[in-house]
Design a protein around this motif. Structure first.
Motif, PDB file in Angstrom:
ATOM      1  N   ARG A 180     -24.626  -7.340   3.314  1.00  0.00           N
ATOM      2  CA  ARG A 180     -25.968  -7.576   3.303  1.00  0.00           C
ATOM      3  C   ARG A 180     -26.837  -6.545   3.559  1.00  0.00           C
ATOM      4  O   ARG A 180     -28.017  -6.342   2.769  1.00  0.00           O
ATOM      5  N   MET A 184     -29.874  -5.393   0.726  1.00  0.00           N
ATOM      6  CA  MET A 184     -31.111  -5.346   1.248  1.00  0.00           C
ATOM      7  C   MET A 184     -31.830  -3.751   0.664  1.00  0.00           C
ATOM      8  O   MET A 184     -32.909  -3.295   0.466  1.00  0.00           O
ATOM      9  N   ASP A 190     -33.645 -10.257  -0.280  1.00  0.00           N
ATOM     10  CA  ASP A 190     -34.232 -10.253   0.680  1.00  0.00           C
ATOM     11  C   ASP A 190     -33.028 -10.333   2.046  1.00  0.00           C
ATOM     12  O   ASP A 190     -33.722  -9.970   3.189  1.00  0.00           O
ATOM     13  N   HIS A 192     -32.380 -12.610   3.556  1.00  0.00           N
ATOM     14  CA  HIS A 192     -32.577 -13.558   4.620  1.00  0.00           C
ATOM     15  C   HIS A 192     -31.504 -14.845   4.616  1.00  0.00           C
ATOM     16  O   HIS A 192     -31.440 -15.739   3.841  1.00  0.00           O
ATOM     17  N   GLU A 194     -31.505 -17.469   7.132  1.00  0.00           N
ATOM     18  CA  GLU A 194     -32.190 -18.494   7.578  1.00  0.00           C
ATOM     19  C   GLU A 194     -32.682 -19.390   6.359  1.00  0.00           C
ATOM     20  O   GLU A 194     -32.817 -20.427   6.209  1.00  0.00           O
ATOM     21  N   GLU A 195     -33.183 -18.462   5.152  1.00  0.00           N
ATOM     22  CA  GLU A 195     -33.830 -19.008   4.082  1.00  0.00           C
ATOM     23  C   GLU A 195     -32.888 -19.286   2.929  1.00  0.00           C
ATOM     24  O   GLU A 195     -33.068 -19.642   1.843  1.00  0.00           O
ATOM     25  N   SER A 197     -31.016 -17.140   1.475  1.00  0.00           N
ATOM     26  CA  SER A 197     -30.885 -15.909   0.440  1.00  0.00           C
ATOM     27  C   SER A 197     -29.507 -15.090   0.418  1.00  0.00           C
ATOM     28  O   SER A 197     -29.194 -14.487  -0.446  1.00  0.00           O
ATOM     29  N   SER A 224     -24.088 -18.338   9.673  1.00  0.00           N
ATOM     30  CA  SER A 224     -24.531 -16.793  10.202  1.00  0.00           C
ATOM     31  C   SER A 224     -22.993 -16.151  10.489  1.00  0.00           C
ATOM     32  O   SER A 224     -22.081 -16.783  10.168  1.00  0.00           O
ATOM     33  N   ASP A 328     -31.119  -1.926   9.666  1.00  0.00           N
ATOM     34  CA  ASP A 328     -31.860  -2.544   8.494  1.00  0.00           C
ATOM     35  C   ASP A 328     -32.725  -1.488   7.769  1.00  0.00           C
ATOM     36  O   ASP A 328     -32.904  -0.489   8.472  1.00  0.00           O
TER      37      ASP A 328
END
Lengths: 483, 467
Positions: A180, A184, A190, A192, A194-195, A197, A224, A328
């Motif tokens: 991830r 990114m 992106d 994400h 929770e969305e 992605s 998750s 990140d």
């Protein structure tokens, strides 16, 4: 827990392969011009093409190809000059055409690996392939029955398929976290969770070491990294227990139920679809233009693993700081910008990881109240001795409240490094507390802290703390009564 | 331009003729109001002296598997009986941009699956030459509309012969372009790797004008070729001197009527006397092509027709259902006709795990081999000449057996599988019904094909007057 030990003491080896669906960060869908923006009103981002209306045809989005190439290059895959889109057929209400356009026999990338930091060593987990495909829509089950939102239908995805070389839930979670971070950092997704992605399915089986692969179970609903780890660990326990008891494993798809802490059977092999793949006659084979590959290769950014290594090796940061700063993309970009002002790497790391992150309290770096450049100027004032650490924190607080660096520095004032001024304040403090002086001379060195506090208070926090410390020791020694 | 030639007058005449021939059932919908308004707008532009396209005021009919915004598009199926598209097919849009006016949508075998237009959910179309006969299919409505003198040009689609075969039965010109020559955007897919959009016309010149207006690449169809599209009309009258014509004598051996045989032989002689270098060419047996077609086309159809599920558009069962699967099976069972269901089942089977290699894979291998053979033959000659159909139109109701029906397409399927352009040109009558010849050419060499077709047209002296 890389192995499950049975009561009999015999070992079972866990075999895990991961399939990651990663949404590509394009502005429009894979085969039409509809926006991919999240959070629009249901079906606002649809057109005849992504609704599968009669007479429509797909037109491949070149930007999606570019991002898939970028990920393939970053993961060391063999890019395929020719790849082919196929149709995967099944009926479902969220699938407008009755088939999904995906790559099957000829994907865009073969091979490659994800380099993962596992404590002290970095391991390369090999990939089978990466292929491009379109996403389906979403069913919303509510009081009015089931409604369909096709905004997501046709969104570009890559599916990153690992070889079955992962051996534990921890490894799986570390692999996903790293992958991830990579997509990114590449700006390819992106990321994400929770969305949706960045989504993951896990194929899990157990076997005796050296034996042939066991029957695998596909785990879904892993929303998750924690779910992935727990679901795999539960499943390994379930499978070893079944085999220990003389049973066998059924090839099936199981859903992770986080609340219950267990997996549940969803659909068995007998219900498995026959997807009837065949090359999509509406799309010519995708021939990768070498200009795209070369321009993407030339523009590849630093990857999180490379960056961690740079932070540790070139900048001398500890493992923890390097880890947090590269967690990140925004954080490392911010940190690098602070460094660009000439700040000391360790000081800058402390300030970003402690002061700034403390202020943000979990909010993203994009909401940082102080720019990296401003923080750099503050740290420059600290490094030059113009202000103390204490004053720097006061100044930072003012900057967080909206003050410019200049006005914050003016407000906190300069630190006092004048020896005679500090000596005067130290002498006054010692004169005022003879019993503590006596205690010091009696061996209670801890009272130095008390004196520092008194001096700082008297000098309104502006005294150079190092000077205060050293002058205190000198003057205390001077007052020692000769025995 | 005089009064009778003005768009308003031409469109009014076309609509009047269409209404007079309502019993042919060539049209599924007529748009008198829309066509009249479009004609008035064009007439005003002409009167103002504005620039207009080369097809200004030409009434056209559009097969009802090409979507036109503002009109219904049924594909001849109950499952789309009330469907209205939100956009217009690229081919139609380009004809309209060239000045043509759409007067209506024409009948077809459901989703293009048939060879007689009897497999329409809205009743058969009759042959204008004799209403006891079928007009052919699947573009039977378009061929009948041209043959009856309603429109000079109609759009059809050709997957295995669906333009050429009805053109043959109705005595008109039918051109299947190279696959990729005309955008398929807005054509309701039957078998995508074979589907083409092309004109059915009274004359070779009209077919060339229509193709010139439609051809060219399209951002909505990435399989549409970037090959330059010349003005196909400028070379029409260049003659055939020096061109090499290969006659497919092997196709004339059996199961071909005397009228068709003499049409091909007579055409070969006429082309030779017009200066062409005519020779005999032999190509693989057509039965392998037919077998490959009946695997590939249903396989693609089974996938293309999956979207008609009663969820987003089209027919949905009114019977209360208890599951999504039941919604699908009832809506599709009620909405599709028996021929469509037969081909979906056939295609689903051919693509199934365990059967793919034996059927779809093998059919594609046959297709590749056949394509190689045709392209090799076309290295030695400029065009191939042969029959379009085994004979003139069958009687209505004569084609009950699917295999008999399939055999009507045995001469047209090869060009579809090879993706090459092919044209039917009428040359005469047999038992009072039209017959003619088929010409096939190299990929994207429609200009040559049309030039030869024009020569055939001149020399045949065929009279186009069915009505």
């Amino acid at each position: 827990m890389s192995d499950a030990t049975t009561p009999a003491g015999l070992q079972w080896e866990t075999v895990i392969g991961l399939e990651v669906h990663c949404q590509l960060a394009t502005t429009t869908k894979l085969f039409c011009g509809c926006p991919t923006r999240f959070g629009l009103a249901p079906n606002a981002a649809t057109c005849p093409v992504c609704l599968g209306h009669p007479g429509t045809l797909p037109a491949l989005n070149a930007a999606a190809v570019r991002l898939a190439v970028r990920v393939g290059l970053a993961l060391g895959c063999e890019l395929q000059t020719v790849s082919v889109f196929a149709r995967k057929s099944y009926f479902y209400a969220d699938l407008p055409k009755g088939y999904q356009i995906t790559q099957y026999e000829r994907p865009i990338c073969l091979g490659g690996a994800v380099p993962v930091d596992l404590g002290d060593l970095t391991r390369e987990f090999p990939l089978t392939r990466i292929h491009m495909e379109e996403d389906a829509g979403k069913l919303i089950h509510g009081e009015r029955g089931t409604e369909i939102d096709l905004n997501r239908a046709g969104t570009p995805l890559i599916e990153i398929v690992s070889e079955p070389t992962l051996r534990s839930g921890d490894e799986a979670a570390a692999y996903l976290k790293e992958l991830r971070a990579i997509v990114m950092a590449l700006g390819a997704s992106d990321g994400h969770l929770e969305e949706g992605s960045f989504r993951c399915d896990a194929n899990v089986s157990v076997r005796r070491p050296g034996a042939a692969l066991g029957t695998k179970v596909e785990l879904k609903n892993l929303n998750s990294f924690g779910f992935v780890k727990r679901a795999i660990e539960f499943e390994v326990g379930r499978q070893t227990a079944a085999l220990e008891a003389g049973g066998s494993i059924v090839q099936e798809t199981r859903l992770w139920d986080e609340a219950a802490g267990r997996t549940r059977a969803m659909r068995g092999k007998e219900d498995a679809h026959d997807y009837r793949y065949f090359p999509d006659p509406d799309l010519l084979p995708l021939i990768l233009p070498s200009e795209i590959v070369e321009s993407e290769r030339a523009a590849l950014p630093e990857l999180p693993g490379q960056r961690r290594a740079r932070y540790r090796d070139a900048l001398g940061l500890g493992r923890y700081d390097a880890e947090v700063l590269t967690a990140d993309e925004e954080t490392s970009r911010y940190y690098d910008a602070v460094l660009a002002t000439g700040a000391d790497p360790k000081t800058a790391a402390n300030w970003v990881n402690t002061e700034l992150k403390g202020r943000l309290d979990g909010r993203p770096l994009s909401e940082a109240p102080v720019t990296a450049e401003a923080l750099g100027q503050l740290l420059a004032a600290l490094a030059s001795g113009r202000i103390s650490g204490k004053l720097a924190k006061d100044g930072f607080a003012r900057m967080c409240a909206g003050a410019s660096v200049a006005s914050a520095l003016a407000a906190v004032g300069e630190q006092v490094s004048d020896v005679s001024a500090i000596d005067a304040a130290v002498s006054a403090a010692l004169d005022a507390t003879p019993s503590e002086v006596a205690a010091f001379h009696g061996g209670k060195t801890k009272v130095v802290g008390f004196f520092v506090g008194q001096v700082m208070k008297a000098m309104k926090g502006r005294a150079n703390p190092e000077l205060v410390n050293s002058r205190l020791l000198v003057l205390l020694q001077a007052r020692r009564q000769p025995q | 331009m005089t009064g009778n030639d003005l768009p308003t007058a031409r469109i009014a005449r076309a609509i009047a003729v269409a209404e007079r021939h309502a019993d042919l059932n060539a049209f599924l919908s007529l748009d008198a109001a829309g066509a009249t308004a479009a004609a008035q707008a064009l007439t005003r532009r002409l009167e103002r002296g504005d620039r207009v396209g080369p097809l200004v005021g030409v009434p056209i009919a559009v097969k009802d598997n090409l979507v036109v915004e503002g009109m219904k598009t049924t594909a001849g199926s109950r499952i789309l009986s009330d469907f209205q598209s939100k956009f217009t097919a690229t081919a139609v849009r380009r004809l309209i941009a060239a000045g043509a006016v759409v007067v209506g949508k024409t009948n077809l075998d459901e989703f293009g699956m048939g060879s007689s237009t009897e497999r329409s959910a809205f009743g058969p179309t009759l042959n204008p030459w004799n209403p006891r006969y079928v007009p052919g299919g699947s573009s039977g409505g378009s061929a009948a509309a041209v043959a009856a003198g309603i429109v000079p040009i109609a759009l059809g689609s050709d997957t295995g012969g669906s333009i050429r075969q009805p053109a043959a039965y109705c005595g008109v010109v039918g051109l299947k372009p190279t696959w990729g020559r005309v955008s398929r955007y807005g054509l309701i897919a039957y078998a995508s790797s074979l589907d083409t959009v092309g004109p059915i016309a009274r004359t070779v010149r009209d077919a060339a004008r229509a193709l010139a207006a439609m051809a060219g690449d399209d951002p909505h169809d990435t399989t549409a070729s970037r090959e330059p599209a010349p003005d196909f009309t400028t070379t029409l009258d260049d003659g055939v001197a020096g061109l090499r014509v290969g006659v497919l004598d092997g196709w004339l051996d059996d199961d071909v009527t005397p009228g068709v045989r003499s049409a091909v032989r007579g055409t070969a002689n006429q082309l030779a006397s017009a200066g062409a270098d005519v020779r005999s060419v032999s190509l693989p047996d057509v039965s392998a092509a037919l077998a490959a077609y009946y695997v590939i086309a249903p396989a693609e159809a089974s996938s293309n027709l999956a979207r008609y599920d009663g969820v987003r558009f089209g027919h949905r069962t009114s019977v209360p259902v208890t599951s999504l699967a039941e919604l699908y099976s009832r809506s599709r069972g009620e909405g599709f006709g028996p021929e469509v269901i037969r081909r979906i089942l056939l295609g689903t089977f051919a693509l199934s795990a365990g059967y793919y290699d034996a059927y779809y894979g093998r059919a594609q291998a046959v297709r590749a081999e056949l394509t190689r053979a045709f392209l090799a033959a076309l290295m030695d000659v400029d065009v191939l000449l042969g029959p379009t159909t085994p004979g003139p139109a069958p009687l209505l109701g004569e084609l009950q057996d699917p295999v008999t029906m399939a055999l009507l397409d045995k001469f047209t399927i090869s060009a579809s599988l090879a993706g090459i352009p092919a044209i039917h040109v009428p040359t005469g009558l047999e038992r009072g019904l039209p017959v003619g010849v088929q010409l096939m050419g190299r990929p994207f060499a429609e200009a040559t094909l049309l030039k030869v077709a024009r020569t055939v047209e001149i020399h045949s002296g065929f009279e186009r007057s069915a009505s």
